[in-house]
Design an enzyme around this catalytic site. Structure first.
Site, PDB file in Angstrom:
ATOM      1  N   CYS A  19      -5.776  20.034  13.392  1.00  0.00           N
ATOM      2  CA  CYS A  19      -6.509  20.885  14.339  1.00  0.00           C
ATOM      3  C   CYS A  19      -7.749  21.518  13.707  1.00  0.00           C
ATOM      4  CB  CYS A  19      -5.588  21.979  14.880  1.00  0.00           C
ATOM      5  SG  CYS A  19      -6.435  23.202  15.912  1.00  0.00           S
ATOM      6  N   TYR A  58       0.611   4.197   1.126  1.00  0.00           N
ATOM      7  CA  TYR A  58       0.731   5.033   2.319  1.00  0.00           C
ATOM      8  C   TYR A  58       1.179   4.278   3.573  1.00  0.00           C
ATOM      9  CZ  TYR A  58      -4.091   3.290   2.951  1.00  0.00           C
ATOM     10  OH  TYR A  58      -5.215   2.509   3.067  1.00  0.00           O
ATOM     11  N   CYS A  59       1.515   3.004   3.440  1.00  0.00           N
ATOM     12  CA  CYS A  59       1.855   2.225   4.637  1.00  0.00           C
ATOM     13  C   CYS A  59       3.152   2.717   5.269  1.00  0.00           C
ATOM     14  CB  CYS A  59       1.978   0.746   4.301  1.00  0.00           C
ATOM     15  SG  CYS A  59       2.307  -0.278   5.764  1.00  0.00           S
ATOM     16  N   SER A 110      -9.111  -3.560   6.919  1.00  0.00           N
ATOM     17  CA  SER A 110      -8.799  -2.296   6.257  1.00  0.00           C
ATOM     18  C   SER A 110      -9.533  -2.213   4.925  1.00  0.00           C
ATOM     19  CB  SER A 110      -7.289  -2.189   6.021  1.00  0.00           C
ATOM     20  OG  SER A 110      -6.586  -2.182   7.250  1.00  0.00           O
ATOM     21  N   ASP A 121       3.132   2.404  17.964  1.00  0.00           N
ATOM     22  CA  ASP A 121       3.124   1.917  16.595  1.00  0.00           C
ATOM     23  C   ASP A 121       3.711   2.934  15.620  1.00  0.00           C
ATOM     24  OD1 ASP A 121       2.298  -0.240  14.853  1.00  0.00           O
ATOM     25  OD2 ASP A 121       0.730   1.082  14.095  1.00  0.00           O
ATOM     26  N   CYS A 164     -10.455  16.381  21.990  1.00  0.00           N
ATOM     27  CA  CYS A 164      -9.303  15.893  21.213  1.00  0.00           C
ATOM     28  C   CYS A 164      -7.994  15.857  21.996  1.00  0.00           C
ATOM     29  CB  CYS A 164      -9.130  16.718  19.941  1.00  0.00           C
ATOM     30  SG  CYS A 164      -8.226  18.254  20.148  1.00  0.00           S
ATOM     31  N   CYS A 221       0.842  -1.197   0.000  1.00  0.00           N
ATOM     32  CA  CYS A 221       0.000   0.000   0.000  1.00  0.00           C
ATOM     33  C   CYS A 221       0.878   1.248   0.000  1.00  0.00           C
ATOM     34  CB  CYS A 221      -0.921   0.002   1.210  1.00  0.00           C
ATOM     35  SG  CYS A 221      -2.016  -1.439   1.288  1.00  0.00           S
ATOM     36  N   CYS A 239      -8.709  26.003  24.237  1.00  0.00           N
ATOM     37  CA  CYS A 239      -9.676  25.689  23.181  1.00  0.00           C
ATOM     38  C   CYS A 239     -10.958  25.126  23.784  1.00  0.00           C
ATOM     39  CB  CYS A 239      -9.077  24.678  22.207  1.00  0.00           C
ATOM     40  SG  CYS A 239     -10.197  24.180  20.885  1.00  0.00           S
TER      41      CYS A 239
END
Length: 430
Positions: free
Chosen positions: A356, A27-28, A129, A283, A333, A25, A327
């Site tokens: 953000c 973007y892995c 996924s 990770d 978040c 993939c 905020c």
């Protein structure tokens, strides 16, 4: 001699095949972790390390239900017999009056009938996924010879559903599919997905204009993506489909701690064990700097309680910019994931999350619902649950039995639905 238990609940992303995967993939971020180890090394976790890890994980766990999370790379490339060995070792070492749950993150392309019979019999939960409809999924999720994978992933998904295996969808939101929130969401509704997580793709590239890759979604676009899906979910799908970030927003109304690590005040409770027993802080921080030891040399419980690991987690709140501290949606978040905090605030302070603007747009958008939920919670008796609370899946009031109907309104028993999701961070992987 039995080890001392960890002082806090933890979830470990265990990599029994390291970064090895049958796909490539675009973007892995984990495929490149192979370079941390000598060329030609086998990335299959040896039997002695596997057993030692299982023993140490069981002994370190502070809960009666002990949760394992098997990640990669792609864990199914190990073959089914390897996972039969995992289950046998767990049974061998689990003390009386304690139980084991297993979760596995997969791309789904190697799932077949035999895998499904095993996963169903052993009570595995699976994260799969899937980035949306075929043309969106196949844009970046490709084989090593650059062929599409949507058909194979969907075949695996349908097999999992047919066998009644709990299957959570993990959708990576990138610069392409972020443009089509309605199509993405309705696709997941069409395939009868019950639980969906949207994982925003952020790839820092300081040398490029804008500082991120062309695949990275714009922050504002991610906020619009979530708002569009949220509006349809709120009007049509409460109690029928769960969306992870919507559940996280609802938890703040009830004063509950976030289950998703990126929204907690501190982090560090989701470390990684690599194929050779190496322990890493997170990770997204599997690198030399964040390798804290190896379970063959240092007991797992000591690594979990390592001052460096605690400092890693505490740094999230300690480095929060003043802009974030004031905020109005901070509780929702908490500054987001540390890996994405590479922008400057409007007043020039470092540490603002790239996402953000998107998070602020979405959390502001859903605040009326969250405030309504909080008001209902305050008014009602602790002995009751309102339909609105049941709809969010948030645990409220009296203790729920494993065989009671799940409060999320799915119609399933609690043990088959939200039991695991309420107590541990969800699985995630690319």
């Amino acid at each position: 001699m039995q080890m001392v238990e960890a002082r806090r609940q933890f979830q470990i992303f265990t990599k029994p095949i390291g970064s090895i995967c049958n796909l490539d993939c675009d973007y892995c971020y984990y495929l490149k972790k192979e370079k941390l180890y000598p060329k030609g090394e086998s990335f299959r976790m040896p039997d002695d390390i596997l057993e030692e890890y299982i023993v140490q994980h069981i002994e370190a766990s502070p809960n009666s239900v002990i949760s394992f999370s098997w990640h990669g790379g792609e864990p199914t490339v190990l073959g089914l017999d390897y996972f039969r060995k995992i289950v046998a070792l767990q049974r061998k070492h689990t003390p009386p009056h304690r139980s084991i749950t297993n979760g596995m993150q997969t791309n789904g392309t190697l799932i077949d009938e035999e895998w499904c019979r095993f996963l169903a019999a052993e009570g595995f939960a699976v994260g799969l996924s899937l980035d949306g409809p075929r043309e969106m999924h196949d844009r970046y999720r490709l084989t090593k010879d650059r062929n599409p994978t949507h058909k194979q992933a969907m075949r695996g998904y349908e097999l999992l559903r047919r066998h009644g295996i709990p299957c959570d969808i993990l959708c990576v939101v990138n610069a392409y599919n972020v443009q089509y929130p309605t199509q993405v969401y309705r696709f997941f509704k069409q395939i009868k997905a019950q639980y969906v997580s949207f994982l925003p793709l952020v790839e820092p590239q300081p040398e490029t204009e804008g500082g991120v890759s062309h695949r990275t979604l714009p922050a504002e676009a991610f906020g619009a993506f979530l708002c569009t899906i949220y509006d349809e979910w709120l009007s049509q799908d409460i109690g029928r489909i769960k969306v992870q970030i919507f559940e996280e927003a609802a938890r703040t109304a009830l004063g509950h701690e976030h289950t998703l690590c990126i929204f907690r005040k501190t982090c560090g409770d989701v470390p990684v064990i690599e194929h050779n027993g190496d322990f890493f802080s997170c990770d997204h921080f599997v690198d030399v700097e964040h390798r804290l030891g190896n379970i063959q040399e240092t007991p797992l419980v000591e690594l979990l309680e390592n001052p460096a690991q605690r400092a890693f987690g505490q740094a999230k709140v300690n480095t929060l910019p003043r802009y974030c501290q004031t905020c109005e949606v901070l509780a929702m978040c908490n500054g987001g994931c540390v890996k994405d905090r590479f922008l400057q605030t409007p007043d020039g302070e470092a540490g603002l999350n790239y996402l953000c603007a998107g998070y602020k747009r979405f959390f502001t958008h859903c605040r009326p619902f969250v405030q309504e939920l909080a008001a209902l919670w305050r008014r009602q008796s602790i002995e009751r649950q309102t339909p609105l609370m049941q709809a969010t899946g948030a645990n409220a009031g009296p203790k729920i039995g494993r065989n009671d109907p799940c409060p999320c309104g799915s119609g399933l028993k609690y043990k088959k639905c939200c039991l695991g999701k309420q107590t541990s961070p969800p699985l995630r992987s690319f």
